[in-house]
Scaffold this active site. Structure first.
Site, short mmCIF file in Angstrom:
data_model
loop_
_atom_site.label_atom_id
_atom_site.label_comp_id
_atom_site.label_asym_id
_atom_site.label_seq_id
_atom_site.Cartn_x
_atom_site.Cartn_y
_atom_site.Cartn_z
N ASP A 73 -5.56 2.85 1.45
CA ASP A 73 -6.40 1.86 2.14
C ASP A 73 -6.67 2.26 3.59
O ASP A 73 -5.77 2.78 4.28
CB ASP A 73 -5.71 0.50 2.12
CG ASP A 73 -5.90 -0.24 0.81
OD1 ASP A 73 -6.42 0.37 -0.14
OD2 ASP A 73 -5.50 -1.41 0.73
N ARG A 92 -11.94 -0.08 -7.14
CA ARG A 92 -11.75 0.37 -5.75
C ARG A 92 -11.47 1.86 -5.69
O ARG A 92 -10.40 2.29 -5.22
CB ARG A 92 -10.63 -0.42 -5.07
CG ARG A 92 -10.89 -1.91 -5.00
CD ARG A 92 -9.86 -2.61 -4.14
NE ARG A 92 -10.08 -4.04 -4.09
CZ ARG A 92 -9.41 -4.91 -3.32
NH1 ARG A 92 -8.46 -4.46 -2.52
NH2 ARG A 92 -9.68 -6.18 -3.34
N ASP A 102 0.83 -1.20 0.00
CA ASP A 102 0.00 0.00 0.00
C ASP A 102 0.87 1.26 0.00
O ASP A 102 1.81 1.36 0.79
CB ASP A 102 -0.90 0.04 1.23
CG ASP A 102 -1.94 -1.07 1.24
OD1 ASP A 102 -2.21 -1.62 0.16
OD2 ASP A 102 -2.46 -1.38 2.32
N ASP A 131 -0.45 -3.38 -4.41
CA ASP A 131 -1.77 -3.52 -3.80
C ASP A 131 -2.49 -2.19 -3.90
O ASP A 131 -2.58 -1.61 -4.98
CB ASP A 131 -1.64 -4.02 -2.37
CG ASP A 131 -2.95 -4.59 -1.84
OD1 ASP A 131 -3.91 -4.75 -2.62
OD2 ASP A 131 -3.03 -4.88 -0.63
#
Length: 513
Positions: A193, A242, A160, A189
């Site tokens: 997040d 996302r 991340d 990734d």
């Protein structure tokens, strides 16, 4: 054992003193970060980061860790101005009671009241992610984080770029650029997040691009405690999905530009609610809906533009909001905000979003506002010259004193550090050595200013300030700048360079009562 700290220090303009690892830095911290937190980050008491605290400069990950670990407590406010490239090669673990850091990521764990601000020519976190956990009141502004991997080499932060988890509160991420160079199969990734009870977060005026995953809220369908997140004036470009994936909770997305979204954009799931205002969706597929699950989420939509957008057909585990999106819930927003017309969002976002854009913002009427002195401006008082430490009031007691040392490089002199001129300097014959100021009778001093030549800034990796008569270490750290300590009566004070990455050049060794 706590590590001592002395980094390149900002300009003094008023006087605020903050003790950091036994060294007091005096500076005007009010100008060290620009703009104010907005969106949900303005709630729950607000997000001020390190405002009111010491301002230190870091050019390596190790120095960032030293700044965090050198505070008197894990909540002592601090503004860390970062310039240059931060990577695995210049990031080492540091011990201290006010931190829990590492060598493979920038770990803001169990801390509060911290600002990380890119200044000068820019700050790039290259293959090294920023992890926020069990922390509160954090600002990250004007930095680039790129190519963080969870597999391959090197790895960092679970892949991340910026990740938050475990009771995080009040984070404002502003004017950053987060990017990857591929998807999960290439080792990457998420870019942004949040999980495990993270609340009151704003992502504003930022760029997220070139990744399979933009970001999620909630790590799984049972992780539903993260909430109250604002996304505004961001560019989402060349992402698969996302943007965000929202599980439970409440969010607000306005005045963002989505372009080249491959699979799905805003994915509201498991009872989540999101208000979607005046965004511009372009050349994208399924901008809003519930995707890849039958656990539906909800949305309130108004003022959005859908330009060359395609919608998939509804089906099992696939519930697109279009082709004619209508609201399925209402979301009450507790803060004030001004909406740009969606038609001008691409141009506004293009001008303002991302690192090194001068922290420009919109006034809510499709016009651009520029801070008077953005931190990327080399003349900005928030980005002070690192070649000249802050001025100190009072009489420089070194003028008229004597000087000696352990050695001197060719063409240099001990006396050059007490002549009042920054055009002359002393260097040791190698990379380490001692330079001293001495008097015929005892003097009481509590402040030393070490000034470096402009072509040698950053060479000093370790030093001690020592009372020559007793051998007592008055202070220790890295870099140069203003050093304050308990008032001490002495006849000779030594500045001992214990480690250096190049040849130090000390132009002035000033002493003050």
């Amino acid at each position: 054992m706590r590590r001592s700290l002395a980094l390149k220090v900002g300009t003094v303009a008023a006087a605020m003193a903050v003790a950091v690892a036994g060294i007091t830095f005096s500076m005007n911290s009010a100008t060290a970060q620009t703009n104010a937190a907005n969106g949900y980050a303005s709630q729950n008491g607000g997000t001020t980061g390190g405002a009111g605290g010491a301002v230190v400069r870091a050019t390596t990950g190790t120095q960032i860790n030293q700044a965090l670990c050198g505070r008197s407590s894990d909540s002592t406010p601090i503004i860390i101005q970062v310039e240059g490239t931060i990577n695995h090669g210049n990031t080492a673990d540091v011990s201290g009671s006010s931190c829990d850091v590492g060598s493979t990521l920038i770990d803001l764990k169990g801390v509060s009241n911290v600002t990380i601000l890119g200044v000068g020519s820019g700050a790039v976190f290259d293959q090294i992610g920023i992890h926020i956990r069990e922390s509160s009141n954090i600002i990250i502004q004007n930095v680039t984080v790129k190519n963080v991997k969870k597999s391959g080499s090197p790895t960092s932060n679970g892949g991340d770029a910026i990740g938050m988890e475990n009771g995080v509160r009040n984070v404002w991420v502003d004017h950053v650029t987060l990017e990857a160079s591929g998807g999960e199969s290439e080792g990457y990734d998420g870019l942004f997040d949040m999980k495990d009870d993270t609340k009151y977060v704003t992502l504003s005026y930022s760029i997220l691009r070139n990744s399979e995953r933009g970001g999620l809220v909630g790590s799984g369908d049972s992780d539903l405690d993260s909430s109250f997140i604002t996304y505004h004036h961001n560019l989402y470009q060349n992402l698969n999905s996302r943007i965000p994936l929202l599980r439970g909770g409440t969010a607000h997305s306005y005045n963002n530009h989505f372009v080249g979204i491959v699979e799905s954009g805003i994915n509201s799931r498991v009872g989540a609610k999101i208000k979607v205002d005046n965004n511009y969706f372009e050349d994208s597929k399924d901008p809003i809906g519930t995707f890849y699950t039958d656990l539906r989420g909800y949305w309130q939509v108004s003022g959005n533009v859908f330009d060359n957008v395609t919608w998939s057909s509804p089906g099992t585990d696939n519930y697109p909001a279009g082709p004619n999106p209508t609201s399925t819930t209402t979301v009450s927003i507790p803060y004030s905000y001004s909406l740009d017309n969606a038609n001008c969002v691409p141009s506004v976002v293009s001008t303002t979003a991302g690192a090194n854009k001068g922290l420009k913002t919109s006034n809510g009427s499709c016009s651009i506002q520029t801070p008077t002195n953005p931190p990327t401006d080399p003349t900005d008082p928030t980005d002070p010259p690192t070649t000249t430490p802050p001025p100190t009031t009072g009489t420089n007691l070194s003028l008229g004193a004597g000087a000696d040392g352990t050695s001197k490089g060719g063409g240099t002199s001990y006396g050059n550090v007490i002549d009042g001129s920054t055009s002359t300097y002393w260097s040791p014959s190698g990379t380490t050595g001692r330079i001293s100021v001495k008097w015929g009778s005892a003097q009481t001093i509590d402040t030393v200013v070490i000034r470096e030549a402009s072509d040698a800034v950053g060479n000093i990796d370790g030093w001690q300030l020592v009372n020559n008569s007793t051998g007592a270490v008055l202070a220790s750290g890295t870099g140069a700048g203003t050093i304050s300590f308990t008032a001490t009566s002495l006849t000779k004070v030594n500045f001992v360079i214990t480690a250096a990455s190049g040849t130090p050049k000390i132009t002035e060794f000033e002493t003050y009562a």
